[in-house]
Design a protein around this motif. Structure first.
Motif, PDB file in Angstrom:
ATOM      1  N   UNK A   7       0.837  -1.200   0.000  1.00 31.00           N
ATOM      2  CA  UNK A   7       0.000   0.000   0.000  1.00 31.00           C
ATOM      3  C   UNK A   7       0.871   1.250   0.000  1.00 31.00           C
ATOM      4  N   UNK A   8       1.920   1.222   0.785  1.00 27.98           N
ATOM      5  CA  UNK A   8       2.846   2.352   0.844  1.00 27.98           C
ATOM      6  C   UNK A   8       3.517   2.583  -0.506  1.00 27.98           C
ATOM      7  N   UNK A   9       3.878   1.487  -1.174  1.00 26.90           N
ATOM      8  CA  UNK A   9       4.523   1.591  -2.483  1.00 26.90           C
ATOM      9  C   UNK A   9       3.556   2.072  -3.553  1.00 26.90           C
ATOM     10  N   UNK A  10       2.296   1.670  -3.438  1.00 24.78           N
ATOM     11  CA  UNK A  10       1.325   1.948  -4.492  1.00 24.78           C
ATOM     12  C   UNK A  10       0.543   3.230  -4.289  1.00 24.78           C
ATOM     13  N   UNK A  11       0.758   3.899  -3.190  1.00 20.29           N
ATOM     14  CA  UNK A  11      -0.124   5.025  -2.826  1.00 20.29           C
ATOM     15  C   UNK A  11      -0.103   6.172  -3.825  1.00 20.29           C
ATOM     16  N   UNK A  12       0.969   6.298  -4.578  1.00 20.51           N
ATOM     17  CA  UNK A  12       1.053   7.392  -5.545  1.00 20.51           C
ATOM     18  C   UNK A  12       0.663   6.977  -6.956  1.00 20.51           C
ATOM     19  N   UNK A  13       0.190   5.752  -7.102  1.00 16.37           N
ATOM     20  CA  UNK A  13      -0.282   5.256  -8.397  1.00 16.37           C
ATOM     21  C   UNK A  13      -1.798   5.101  -8.353  1.00 16.37           C
ATOM     22  N   UNK A  14      -2.414   5.165  -9.522  1.00 17.49           N
ATOM     23  CA  UNK A  14      -3.858   4.927  -9.590  1.00 17.49           C
ATOM     24  C   UNK A  14      -4.071   3.422  -9.483  1.00 17.49           C
ATOM     25  N   UNK A  15      -4.549   2.989  -8.341  1.00 15.48           N
ATOM     26  CA  UNK A  15      -4.616   1.564  -8.048  1.00 15.48           C
ATOM     27  C   UNK A  15      -5.985   1.182  -7.496  1.00 15.48           C
ATOM     28  N   UNK A  16      -6.260  -0.105  -7.566  1.00 18.18           N
ATOM     29  CA  UNK A  16      -7.499  -0.664  -7.049  1.00 18.18           C
ATOM     30  C   UNK A  16      -7.157  -1.900  -6.227  1.00 18.18           C
ATOM     31  N   UNK A  17      -7.646  -1.949  -5.008  1.00 18.17           N
ATOM     32  CA  UNK A  17      -7.243  -2.982  -4.060  1.00 18.17           C
ATOM     33  C   UNK A  17      -8.328  -4.048  -3.901  1.00 18.17           C
ATOM     34  N   UNK A  18      -7.936  -5.295  -4.035  1.00 19.94           N
ATOM     35  CA  UNK A  18      -8.819  -6.411  -3.726  1.00 19.94           C
ATOM     36  C   UNK A  18      -8.713  -6.689  -2.232  1.00 19.94           C
ATOM     37  N   UNK A  19      -9.852  -6.673  -1.543  1.00 23.00           N
ATOM     38  CA  UNK A  19      -9.844  -6.865  -0.095  1.00 23.00           C
ATOM     39  C   UNK A  19     -10.421  -8.235   0.249  1.00 23.00           C
ATOM     40  N   UNK A  20     -10.185  -8.637   1.507  1.00 22.68           N
ATOM     41  CA  UNK A  20     -10.557  -9.967   1.948  1.00 22.68           C
ATOM     42  C   UNK A  20      -9.329 -10.848   1.969  1.00 22.68           C
ATOM     43  N   UNK A  21      -9.513 -12.151   1.882  1.00 20.46           N
ATOM     44  CA  UNK A  21      -8.367 -13.050   1.861  1.00 20.46           C
ATOM     45  C   UNK A  21      -8.778 -14.423   1.346  1.00 20.46           C
ATOM     46  N   UNK A  22      -7.907 -14.991   0.523  1.00 17.49           N
ATOM     47  CA  UNK A  22      -8.019 -16.387   0.105  1.00 17.49           C
ATOM     48  C   UNK A  22      -6.672 -17.042   0.348  1.00 17.49           C
ATOM     49  N   UNK A  23      -6.499 -18.254  -0.149  1.00 14.68           N
ATOM     50  CA  UNK A  23      -5.235 -18.948   0.031  1.00 14.68           C
ATOM     51  C   UNK A  23      -4.133 -18.312  -0.792  1.00 14.68           C
ATOM     52  N   UNK A  24      -2.917 -18.852  -0.654  1.00 12.93           N
ATOM     53  CA  UNK A  24      -1.766 -18.279  -1.359  1.00 12.93           C
ATOM     54  C   UNK A  24      -2.053 -18.143  -2.842  1.00 12.93           C
ATOM     55  N   UNK A  25      -2.674 -19.144  -3.391  1.00 13.49           N
ATOM     56  CA  UNK A  25      -3.056 -19.041  -4.795  1.00 13.49           C
ATOM     57  C   UNK A  25      -4.567 -19.172  -4.879  1.00 13.49           C
ATOM     58  N   UNK A  26      -5.068 -19.881  -5.810  1.00  9.51           N
ATOM     59  CA  UNK A  26      -6.507 -19.949  -6.040  1.00  9.51           C
ATOM     60  C   UNK A  26      -7.125 -21.030  -5.153  1.00  9.51           C
ATOM     61  N   UNK A  27      -7.061 -20.808  -3.849  1.00  9.85           N
ATOM     62  CA  UNK A  27      -7.598 -21.785  -2.916  1.00  9.85           C
ATOM     63  C   UNK A  27      -8.253 -21.109  -1.726  1.00  9.85           C
ATOM     64  N   UNK A  28      -8.872 -21.915  -0.885  1.00  9.79           N
ATOM     65  CA  UNK A  28      -9.582 -21.372   0.277  1.00  9.79           C
ATOM     66  C   UNK A  28      -8.633 -20.754   1.288  1.00  9.79           C
ATOM     67  N   UNK A  29      -9.172 -19.836   2.066  1.00  8.93           N
ATOM     68  CA  UNK A  29      -8.415 -19.207   3.133  1.00  8.93           C
ATOM     69  C   UNK A  29      -7.982 -20.266   4.148  1.00  8.93           C
ATOM     70  N   UNK A  30      -6.766 -20.135   4.637  1.00 12.29           N
ATOM     71  CA  UNK A  30      -6.275 -21.028   5.689  1.00 12.29           C
ATOM     72  C   UNK A  30      -6.653 -20.422   7.040  1.00 12.29           C
ATOM     73  N   UNK A  31      -7.282 -21.222   7.863  1.00 16.13           N
ATOM     74  CA  UNK A  31      -7.711 -20.700   9.155  1.00 16.13           C
ATOM     75  C   UNK A  31      -8.793 -21.552   9.764  1.00 16.13           C
ATOM     76  N   UNK A  32      -9.814 -20.943  10.334  1.00 12.36           N
ATOM     77  CA  UNK A  32     -10.882 -21.687  10.996  1.00 12.36           C
ATOM     78  C   UNK A  32     -11.523 -22.704  10.052  1.00 12.36           C
ATOM     79  N   UNK A  33     -12.029 -23.770  10.608  1.00 16.92           N
ATOM     80  CA  UNK A  33     -12.628 -24.826   9.801  1.00 16.92           C
ATOM     81  C   UNK A  33     -14.127 -24.603   9.580  1.00 16.92           C
TER      82      UNK A  33
END
Length: 862
Positions: A332-358
């Motif tokens: 965020x600090x690096x991108x703050x001066x660029x026109x950017x769009x942030x995806x929020x939330x969380x999934x796994x490292x790649x295209x998988x489910x979030x690691x955490x509660x079952x």
């Protein structure tokens, strides 16, 4: 910038000259505002009275821009100057101060360009229709805009992208395709070109953020870029992205989800990448699984130690919060001066489910906490969480969390997704449509995943895309559209259609989307070839609707259906080869890339599988014929390989070396299937490498031709009667579904009727003669989903005024029925009915819900 307004350019030596100036100024003012606003910019090849000469006697006008304007204006001006050279042989000069040119192109952004602002102040141009609008522009021909200039073509943009789009509109209308580089669509040489007088005002785009997702690039774009573009880093880097970003501007797009697959280092790893994006005014986003502009496949798994000097812990927020938070904050600090769009939330490292509660509840609570922490970063770096562009993408399992009650802040854009095969899973309900963040769509023209990839050719038709995206737009998805284009090639036409719709969502409706290919072909290849190209592409799409080339190993066609399909592909290839002889030399490469390769590739893939199957079927009874079929299957694969070699190595002197492979991910479907005479195979066709079978499911189905004596098959559009209701109608959508036609209710926002009120719904009626007996009625429709949780996807079927039978055609649940439906291109719902007496039978089908696309009705006597 040495420009001064017109009234200061005249030396007030005496009252006569001053009065002359006043007369000249007033006449000019009247002339400008007397010009009618035109629906479209028109450029012709013959001199016309008051027309502005873009090309005249081999000369082209200079392009005047302000050095203080956005850098994208300069970049696009240079591209347009180069475009003029392709057309005329002469490149326009880019100038920054007025010269004594009779004719001049002036381009600039309102409020950023001194020359544009002075022309507005002097009353030479009227920009009121675009001022303070989003990405809009006006183009005006103006006589004597300033001293020493006889006539000017003036492009005024409401913002930096508006100016860029306006400049590229000049190129496009002059005959330069957006695909001039990416598909070698060279423009026709012109000796004369004139802009007709008037003032063209663009509309604001229908969708605010519009772009592409480069994905699964391992087998095309990455090897090509490494070999031909960013050779120093042997990766997809700033040189490649500069070409991508220019393409996006030519297509009036403004956003990128950068490549993020295993083969590619993260977009932000190369520090020039975001710089180039900013120069081209492209908004930088990240995928549904790469939150906060991070690319986890590379940045967490492979580069974390280089970036932080230590190995990362687990990518898990509930147990490793501080490390993950820091990882996000640094971007965020690096991108703050660029026109950017942030995806929020969380999934796994790649295209998988979030690691955490079952549990679902635990995951929901965790994701809500994560979003809260992410928004605290936006407060820190942007002053308020609402000051950062944010999307939340309920993709795959995340949709279940959202349906389970996960709360997303109101200003965050909900980005709905399709099911990866072109059918949107869910859209905003009444309450969600009130959200300040609105909603958007993530759509697929290419996909790696189950039940099987389709990353080789691009076969989702404009009719399908229009059907789904019009539905999305009518339910409020107007903030964000991004489309997965794989390697960009060979999805050129489909990508352009998606982005054309994003620019003007009401232009290409389901009712007229079938005409898009002809429109595109006219712009790309010229009117003389447009009809034939439209026939080829629409036939190509229709054949793929019944089974994509990549899916042919999953489907079994009966003998009759197989022969019909083979004959249709022979006809298709014949059309391609016949037209190819007439295509001018300068368009031969473009024709191969855009028309010939996909059409022949699809035909040959069908031949490979069908002839292999046919060889086995006759192996015991006719060995000679079995050998012939085996040889034909082998020849088909050899031709696919040969065509691909020609694409990579031979056209345009090897420009596209590495851009395409005949076997992405080395899947089994691209190899040689089992044949009756394997000894005819060369070693090169045996393909001893292990196949990647991930994401592949077996589909057991037979596609039958409608040739049974007991079967009556009706096109849904061949109804005898229909009943529309107020403010909506039943439409026929050409190019959609089985047999190339489907019926549907339109608009999609019409009322959803419950079972106890089905008689109020629109209906269609069919009349057939049937003998007494028991029957199956099969309703074949597009495998679409329920629009939202306020609706269903129901038919009510009434036969001879019998008790209605209700049919649910929803394919939202990802089960075997969904798998079968998306692979064969339709969902099949059956009911039984009895006829007591031979004679005329009336079948009335009520379309209780919108989003139903009924293609075919089969009546089978049991």
């Amino acid at each position: 910038m040495n420009f001064k307004p017109s009234f200061t350019l005249f030396k007030k030596q005496n009252s006569v000259s001053y009065l002359t100036f006043l007369f000249f100024f007033c006449v000019g003012f009247v002339t400008v505002f007397a010009q009618s606003k035109t629906d479209q910019l028109e450029i012709v090849s013959q001199a016309t009275k008051s027309g502005f000469p873009l090309i005249q006697n081999g000369k082209v006008p200079s392009i005047l821009i302000d050095k203080s304007d956005a850098e994208v204006v300069n970049l696009v001006a240079k591209a347009v100057a180069a475009d003029f050279k392709l057309i005329s042989g002469t490149e326009s000069k880019i100038i920054h101060q007025i010269q004594n040119d009779d004719y001049l192109i002036i381009a600039g952004t309102i409020g950023k360009s001194k020359v544009i602002d002075e022309l507005i102040k002097a009353g030479k141009i009227d920009v009121s229709a675009v001022q303070n609008k989003w990405e809009s522009y006006c183009i005006s021909t103006v006589n004597a805009p300033m001293s020493g200039v006889k006539q000017a073509l003036i492009i005024a943009g409401s913002d930096r992208r508006g100016t860029a789009y306006g400049l590229f509109e000049i190129s496009k209308k002059s005959g330069v395709s957006p695909w001039v580089y990416w598909a070698d669509v060279k423009p026709k040489q012109q000796k004369e070109l004139y802009v007709l007088p008037g003032r063209f005002v663009s509309k604001e785009p229908s969708v605010k953020y519009r772009g592409i997702f480069i994905n699964d690039e391992d087998w095309g774009l990455h090897p090509w870029a490494a070999k031909n573009m960013d050779t120093d880093i042997k990766d997809i880097g700033p040189k490649t992205y500069a070409k991508v970003f220019e393409l996006l501007l030519r297509l009036k797009a403004n956003l990128i989800w950068p490549a993020m697959h295993d083969s590619t280092k993260a977009f932000w790893f190369y520090k020039q990448n975001p710089v180039v994006a900013d120069r081209y005014a492209i908004v930088i986003g990240s995928t549904h699984c790469d939150m906060m502009l991070r690319s986890n496949t590379f940045e967490w798994q492979h580069n974390f130690e280089n970036e932080y000097g230590r190995k990362p812990g687990e990518y898990r927020y509930d147990t490793n919060k501080s490390e993950v938070y820091q990882y996000w904050e640094d971007r965020v600090n690096e991108a703050k001066n660029y026109e950017s769009m942030y995806t929020v939330g969380m999934r796994g490292v790649r295209d998988g489910e979030i690691t955490g509660p079952t549990t679902k509840e635990g995951k929901i609570n965790l994701v809500e906490n994560i979003i809260g922490d992410q928004r605290s970063l936006f407060t820190k770096y942007f002053g308020a969480p609402t000051n950062a562009l944010q999307i939340f993408c309920p993709y795959k399992e995340v949709l279940d969390l959202y349906k389970g009650g996960l709360k997303v802040p109101d200003d965050v854009t909900l980005v709905w997704t399709d099911d990866n095969f072109g059918y949107i899973r869910q859209l905003s309900n009444t309450e969600e449509q009130k959200r300040s963040g609105s909603s958007g769509i993530y759509y697929h023209l290419s996909y790696l995943g189950g039940p099987h990839d389709y990353t080789w050719l691009s076969t989702n038709s404009p009719s399908l895309v229009s059907y789904e995206m019009t539905k999305a737009y009518q339910f409020g998805a107007d903030k964000f559209w991004v489309v997965n284009v794989g390697d960009i090639k060979p999805a050129e036409l489909e990508t352009q259609f998606f982005l054309d719709m994003a620019w003007d969502a009401k232009k290409w409706t389901p009712e007229n989307a079938i005409q898009y290919v002809q429109h595109w072909a006219t712009e790309t290849f010229g009117a003389a070839f447009a009809n034939e190209i439209a026939a080829i592409k629409n036939q190509y799409y229709q054949l793929a609707q019944d089974g994509k080339p990549e899916h042919m190993g999953m489907l079994h066609f009966d003998a009759e259906a197989k022969n019909k399909r083979l004959a249709a592909y022979v006809d298709l290839v014949t059309k391609v080869d016949k037209l190819k002889k007439r295509i001018p030399e300068y368009l031969k490469s473009a024709y191969f890339e855009l028309i010939e390769y996909p059409a022949k590739g699809a035909a040959l893939m069908n031949q490979k599988f069908f002839y292999a199957q046919m060889s086995l079927e006759v192996a015991e009874t006719n060995k000679k014929l079995a050998l012939d079929y085996s040889q034909k299957a082998k020849n088909a694969l050899e031709q696919i390989i040969s065509l691909t070699h020609h694409y990579n190595k031979e056209i345009e002197n090897g420009k596209w070396d590495g851009i395409i492979t005949h076997a992405p991910r080395n899947l089994e479907t691209y190899a040689m299937p089992k044949i009756a005479n394997p000894e005819i195979l060369s070693d090169s066709l045996r393909n001893p490498q292990p196949f990647d079978r991930r994401y592949i499911e077996k589909v057991i189905t037979t596609i039958e031709a409608a040739n049974s004596d007991n079967l009556i098959s009706l096109n849904a559009s061949s109804y005898k009667n229909k009943l529309d209701i107020a403010s909506e109608k039943i439409i026929t959508v050409d190019g959609l579904g089985l047999n190339g036609e489907s019926i549907s209710r339109f608009p999609f926002t019409g009322k959803s009727f419950k079972n106890d009120e089905y008689t109020k719904a629109p209906y269609v009626e069919y009349i057939v003669n049937l003998k007494a007996g028991e029957y199956d009625l099969s309703l074949k429709s597009l495998p679409t989903k329920t629009i939202n949780n306020e609706r269903k996807l129901n038919f009510a079927v009434v036969i001879n005024q019998q008790v209605p039978q209700f049919v649910d055609a929803d394919t939202s649940k990802k089960d075997k029925n969904w798998t079968l439906s998306v692979v064969r291109g339709y969902v099949d719902k059956k009911i039984k009915f009895n006829i007591d007496k031979e004679g005329q039978t009336t079948i009335r089908i009520y379309l209780q819900d919108t989003g139903l696309a009924l293609s075919q009705i089969d009546i089978n006597k049991l």
